[in-house]
Design a protein around this motif. Structure first.
Motif, mmCIF file in Angstrom:
data_model
loop_
_atom_site.group_PDB
_atom_site.id
_atom_site.type_symbol
_atom_site.label_atom_id
_atom_site.label_comp_id
_atom_site.label_asym_id
_atom_site.label_seq_id
_atom_site.Cartn_x
_atom_site.Cartn_y
_atom_site.Cartn_z
ATOM 1 N N LEU A 1 0.836 -1.204 0.000
ATOM 2 C CA LEU A 1 0.000 0.000 0.000
ATOM 3 C C LEU A 1 0.870 1.253 0.000
ATOM 4 N N LEU A 2 1.932 1.250 0.790
ATOM 5 C CA LEU A 2 2.834 2.410 0.836
ATOM 6 C C LEU A 2 3.557 2.612 -0.488
ATOM 7 N N ILE A 3 3.962 1.524 -1.127
ATOM 8 C CA ILE A 3 4.621 1.635 -2.433
ATOM 9 C C ILE A 3 3.650 2.210 -3.464
ATOM 10 N N ALA A 4 2.403 1.729 -3.453
ATOM 11 C CA ALA A 4 1.399 2.243 -4.386
ATOM 12 C C ALA A 4 1.111 3.723 -4.114
ATOM 13 N N ALA A 5 1.051 4.107 -2.838
ATOM 14 C CA ALA A 5 0.814 5.515 -2.489
ATOM 15 C C ALA A 5 1.975 6.385 -2.961
ATOM 16 N N HIS A 6 3.190 5.894 -2.799
ATOM 17 C CA HIS A 6 4.366 6.649 -3.240
ATOM 18 C C HIS A 6 4.330 6.854 -4.751
ATOM 19 N N GLN A 7 3.953 5.823 -5.492
ATOM 20 C CA GLN A 7 3.854 5.948 -6.942
ATOM 21 C C GLN A 7 2.727 6.901 -7.345
ATOM 22 N N GLN A 8 1.612 6.852 -6.629
ATOM 23 C CA GLN A 8 0.480 7.715 -6.944
ATOM 24 C C GLN A 8 0.773 9.171 -6.619
ATOM 25 N N LEU A 9 1.382 9.407 -5.470
ATOM 26 C CA LEU A 9 1.613 10.770 -5.017
ATOM 27 C C LEU A 9 2.868 11.388 -5.627
ATOM 28 N N GLY A 10 3.839 10.555 -5.974
ATOM 29 C CA GLY A 10 5.034 11.035 -6.645
ATOM 30 C C GLY A 10 5.947 11.895 -5.786
#
Length: 176
Positions: free
Chosen positions: A69-78
């Motif tokens: 979830l944190l990896i996906a959030a990092h990719q989404q938020l940039g």
């Protein structure tokens, strides 16, 4: 003149009972992040996890699920993430701490023990329970999942609801 009478599907003095088919062991867990940055629209990132009742399967989120979830959030938020978490034991797992220490874009702070009033995600769950999940008899787990997703999508598209959840905590976001 007599007052009008209302009709219900249950006799007076008897509590209506709704029978729901299905196994009682089925469970749906959801992990969510409320994302706020001054000058930008607030966001909600979530992941549902369904327990199918398998004996060897895990019922709730593991630290690897939170990592993903944190990896996906990092990719989404940039950008870098400053995470404020409650004291759930999985949030303090050794694997997750190692993951966080090896990533320069991730900083984790913990809320004091038992402080749900400081957690904006608790307010999101309150909105969901009072709105899209109230007064509904779910007949299948798929029906429940559909309603949860619909409610969370509704909250996602309305950033003022997420801002209200953050304001309810009394916390402010200030860049340092």
């Amino acid at each position: 003149m007599t007052p009008p009478q209302t009709r219900t599907w249950s006799r007076r003095g008897r509590t209506p009972v709704v029978r729901v088919r299905g196994r009682p062991r089925r469970r749906i867990s959801i992990a969510a992040l409320t994302c706020s940055e001054p000058g930008h629209r607030s966001r909600l990132i979530y992941r549902p996890r369904r327990d199918d009742g398998q004996r060897d399967g895990r019922k709730s989120f593991a630290w690897r699920d939170y990592r993903d979830l944190l990896i996906a959030a990092h990719q989404q938020l940039g950008g870098p993430i400053v995470l404020v978490w409650d004291n759930l034991n999985v949030h303090k797992a050794a694997g997750l701490r190692e993951f966080a220490s090896s990533r320069d874009w991730l900083t984790i702070y913990y809320l004091p023990p038992y402080a749900p009033d400081l957690n904006p995600v608790e307010e999101v769950w309150s909105l969901l329970r009072r709105g899209w999940l109230s007064n509904v008899a779910f007949n299948t787990p798929e029906h429940l999942i559909e309603r949860i997703r619909r409610g969370l999508r509704h909250i996602q598209y309305r950033s003022h609801l997420i801002d209200g959840c953050l304001a309810e905590t009394g916390l402010t976001i200030r860049p340092t």
